[in-house]
Design a protein around this motif. Structure first.
Motif, PDB file in Angstrom:
ATOM      1  N   VAL A  50      24.366  13.314 -17.628  1.00 50.35           N
ATOM      2  CA  VAL A  50      24.219  11.664 -17.912  1.00 50.35           C
ATOM      3  C   VAL A  50      24.232  11.285 -19.294  1.00 50.35           C
ATOM      4  O   VAL A  50      24.862  10.294 -19.668  1.00 50.35           O
ATOM      5  CB  VAL A  50      22.812  11.419 -17.497  1.00 50.35           C
ATOM      6  N   ALA A  51      23.679  12.147 -20.366  1.00 50.24           N
ATOM      7  CA  ALA A  51      23.894  11.821 -21.959  1.00 50.24           C
ATOM      8  C   ALA A  51      25.421  11.656 -22.227  1.00 50.24           C
ATOM      9  O   ALA A  51      25.725  10.844 -22.839  1.00 50.24           O
ATOM     10  CB  ALA A  51      23.193  12.671 -22.692  1.00 50.24           C
ATOM     11  N   VAL A 111      28.146  11.416 -20.097  1.00 51.61           N
ATOM     12  CA  VAL A 111      28.682  10.137 -19.471  1.00 51.61           C
ATOM     13  C   VAL A 111      28.482   9.007 -19.972  1.00 51.61           C
ATOM     14  O   VAL A 111      29.419   7.961 -20.269  1.00 51.61           O
ATOM     15  CB  VAL A 111      28.515  10.150 -17.927  1.00 51.61           C
ATOM     16  N   CYS A 112      27.414   8.999 -20.556  1.00 53.36           N
ATOM     17  CA  CYS A 112      27.047   7.502 -21.215  1.00 53.36           C
ATOM     18  C   CYS A 112      27.230   7.218 -22.668  1.00 53.36           C
ATOM     19  O   CYS A 112      27.129   6.184 -23.168  1.00 53.36           O
ATOM     20  CB  CYS A 112      25.457   7.191 -20.986  1.00 53.36           C
ATOM     21  N   ARG A 113      28.113   8.451 -23.015  1.00 53.50           N
ATOM     22  CA  ARG A 113      28.062   8.347 -24.586  1.00 53.50           C
ATOM     23  C   ARG A 113      29.237   7.205 -24.990  1.00 53.50           C
ATOM     24  O   ARG A 113      29.002   6.545 -26.080  1.00 53.50           O
ATOM     25  CB  ARG A 113      28.954   9.886 -25.039  1.00 53.50           C
ATOM     26  N   PRO A 127      30.184   4.438 -23.147  1.00 55.64           N
ATOM     27  CA  PRO A 127      29.512   2.991 -23.002  1.00 55.64           C
ATOM     28  C   PRO A 127      28.660   2.683 -23.985  1.00 55.64           C
ATOM     29  O   PRO A 127      28.474   1.618 -24.458  1.00 55.64           O
ATOM     30  CB  PRO A 127      28.899   3.233 -21.661  1.00 55.64           C
ATOM     31  N   ALA A 128      27.669   3.661 -24.559  1.00 58.52           N
ATOM     32  CA  ALA A 128      26.838   3.526 -25.498  1.00 58.52           C
ATOM     33  C   ALA A 128      27.291   2.847 -26.573  1.00 58.52           C
ATOM     34  O   ALA A 128      26.772   2.016 -27.504  1.00 58.52           O
ATOM     35  CB  ALA A 128      25.896   4.619 -25.553  1.00 58.52           C
ATOM     36  N   CYS A 184      15.645   0.530 -25.131  1.00 62.21           N
ATOM     37  CA  CYS A 184      15.579   1.855 -24.845  1.00 62.21           C
ATOM     38  C   CYS A 184      14.369   2.512 -24.675  1.00 62.21           C
ATOM     39  O   CYS A 184      13.817   3.255 -23.937  1.00 62.21           O
ATOM     40  CB  CYS A 184      16.516   2.685 -25.730  1.00 62.21           C
ATOM     41  N   ALA A 195      20.054   8.461 -20.091  1.00 65.17           N
ATOM     42  CA  ALA A 195      20.943   7.378 -20.443  1.00 65.17           C
ATOM     43  C   ALA A 195      20.372   6.384 -21.638  1.00 65.17           C
ATOM     44  O   ALA A 195      21.120   5.928 -22.419  1.00 65.17           O
ATOM     45  CB  ALA A 195      21.060   6.452 -19.058  1.00 65.17           C
ATOM     46  N   ALA A 212      21.068   8.101 -25.005  1.00 61.37           N
ATOM     47  CA  ALA A 212      22.242   8.149 -25.178  1.00 61.37           C
ATOM     48  C   ALA A 212      22.596   6.717 -26.068  1.00 61.37           C
ATOM     49  O   ALA A 212      23.257   6.671 -26.984  1.00 61.37           O
ATOM     50  CB  ALA A 212      23.437   8.206 -24.081  1.00 61.37           C
ATOM     51  N   VAL A 213      22.145   5.589 -25.530  1.00 61.63           N
ATOM     52  CA  VAL A 213      22.117   4.219 -26.106  1.00 61.63           C
ATOM     53  C   VAL A 213      21.501   4.226 -27.381  1.00 61.63           C
ATOM     54  O   VAL A 213      21.991   3.829 -28.407  1.00 61.63           O
ATOM     55  CB  VAL A 213      21.744   3.277 -25.092  1.00 61.63           C
ATOM     56  N   SER A 260      30.540   7.233 -31.346  1.00 61.27           N
ATOM     57  CA  SER A 260      30.365   7.815 -29.733  1.00 61.27           C
ATOM     58  C   SER A 260      31.399   8.531 -29.404  1.00 61.27           C
ATOM     59  O   SER A 260      31.437   9.489 -28.866  1.00 61.27           O
ATOM     60  CB  SER A 260      30.176   6.568 -28.744  1.00 61.27           C
TER      61      SER A 260
END
Length: 421
Positions: free
Chosen positions: A74-75, A77-79, A81-82, A98, A132, A135-136, A364
């Motif tokens: 998840v971290a 995949v979210c990198r 978009p973050a 967050c 998630a 990551a943000v 990112s």
């Protein structure tokens, strides 16, 4: 006579009065750093306790491993978009949101454990939401550093963050085991409290965490904005070189530590001594993080990067020769000691040369490239050890670092690095 002495004293004190305050006197950065020390410590505590909790509930090692893997996926995949979120929205508000998500998640998990309602779906939900949010948060924090410190303090700020990471990892794992032994819910309650303290610290920061944002382009250009960070990285010679240097370097460090642990166990070393070796290696990284600013000041940036890469390759090779005994930890600890200096120099320079409105997306892209490869390192190390004779398998990792060293030596992007202000 008195007047001349006073005048002389004033002249003597003038240079000191004009000297900029140190990073330790930067109120806003120290608030952010202190809050993240507590938050990272809480995360290290819960990272150790989560697989223990899952194993206790299910009796399945594979399910315990699945939880950790889910968080990493998840971290990753979210990198990207973050990075877009960190450049699009107010970074302070993003970080507060967050922290609030993670606070609620781990407080709910602690309550579920106490109430006997904890289950694999509940744990997985908390892990996914927390990964998630993390990551943000980390992307926004990294991007915000440039706005909180002076240009000449960026490298020191990155080094301080490196020290924070090593220190909280070293302290958090034993603390997590202690708290889990005292009460199954305590590690998760402690993590929730750490997010509350982090949130409070961010609320106290006065300085903006980004420069004023210009008017956003019209909707048709949204896809172009999403790819702007990647285009900036690929169009900048230094940032292209940074990715090529960072990927094998990070992968080699992660893989070498994992492979060395397995190799020492194969040779008959007790788990206690392997734990001591791991602590020595981690302590090397912690000391290196505190030494990074001083090392960075002594050599020009291109020379520093080359020296670090070649020295690390040599030290890892020496560690391979000693791979059957605890003495292998010493050269590896020296290699890890140099790691934070490399990160501080490379990422500090990245922060200085990247425009503020692209910080999140550029960070990112670089972190996604570096951490994704490093995440595969344990699997690579396991495959090598299973199929190739011990020391020969381990040599793969110093060779990886040598690739980074060759790039650092001949890359025009590294050669073109100019001194930071």
């Amino acid at each position: 006579m008195t007047g001349s002495v006073t005048e002389h004293d004033a002249d003597a004190d003038a240079p000191q009065a004009d000297r900029p305050p140190s990073l330790w006197r930067n109120r806003d950065f120290n608030l952010l750093w202190s809050g993240q020390c507590l938050s990272d410590l809480g995360s290290a505590v819960s990272d150790l306790a989560l697989p223990l909790l899952v194993f206790g509930l299910t009796g399945s090692p594979s399910r315990a491993g699945l939880v950790g893997t889910a968080g990493l996926v998840v971290a990753t995949v979210c990198r990207l978009p973050a990075g877009a979120l960190a450049d699009r929205f107010d970074r302070r508000r993003l970080m507060i949101l967050c922290d609030a998500v993670r606070l609620i998640g781990y407080a709910a998990l602690a309550w579920a454990v106490v109430a006997g309602a904890a289950s694999l779906p509940v744990i997985m939900t908390v892990v996914v939401l927390s990964a998630a949010a993390t990551a943000v948060f980390t992307t926004a924090e990294f991007a915000a550093v440039r706005s909180l410190v002076r240009p000449d303090q960026i490298v020191s700020a990155v080094a301080r963050n490196e020290a924070r990471s090593y220190g909280t990892t070293l302290g958090g794992r034993p603390l997590g085991g202690l708290l889990f032994g005292l009460g199954t819910a305590l590690p998760f309650l402690g993590d929730a409290v750490s997010y509350l303290l982090s949130l409070s610290a961010i609320l106290c920061i006065r300085r903006p965490m980004q420069q004023p944002r210009p008017e956003l382009p019209e909707a048709p250009a949204k896809a172009g904005r999403r790819g702007q960070g990647l285009r900036f990285v690929l169009g900048n010679p230094f940032l292209r070189s940074l990715i090529v240097v960072a990927i094998p370097l990070n992968t080699a460090f992660t893989g070498m530590i994992f492979a060395m642990t397995i190799s020492l166990r194969r040779s008959g070393l007790s788990p206690v001594l392997i734990g001591v070796a791991t602590m020595v290696i981690g302590a090397g990284g912690l000391l290196g993080a505190f030494s990074a600013p001083a090392l960075q000041r002594r050599l020009p940036l291109p020379t520093l990067i080359r020296v670090i890469c070649w020295s690390t390759a040599a030290l890892m090779a020496i560690s391979v020769l000693l791979a059957t005994g605890i003495a292998a930890a010493a050269p590896l600890a020296l290699a890890i000691f140099l790691g934070p200096t490399a990160n501080a120099a490379l990422f500090g320079y990245q922060a200085a040369v990247t425009p503020d409105h692209l910080q999140g997306r550029v960070v990112s892209v670089i972190l996604l490239a570096a951490t994704s490869a490093a995440a595969l390192a344990p699997a690579l190390a396991g495959f090598l050890l299973a199929n190739i004779a011990g020391r020969t398998a381990l040599l793969t990792f110093p060779i990886m670092v040598a690739v980074s060293a060759v790039v650092a030596t001949f890359s025009g992007g590294i050669k073109s690095m100019s001194p930071l202000p």
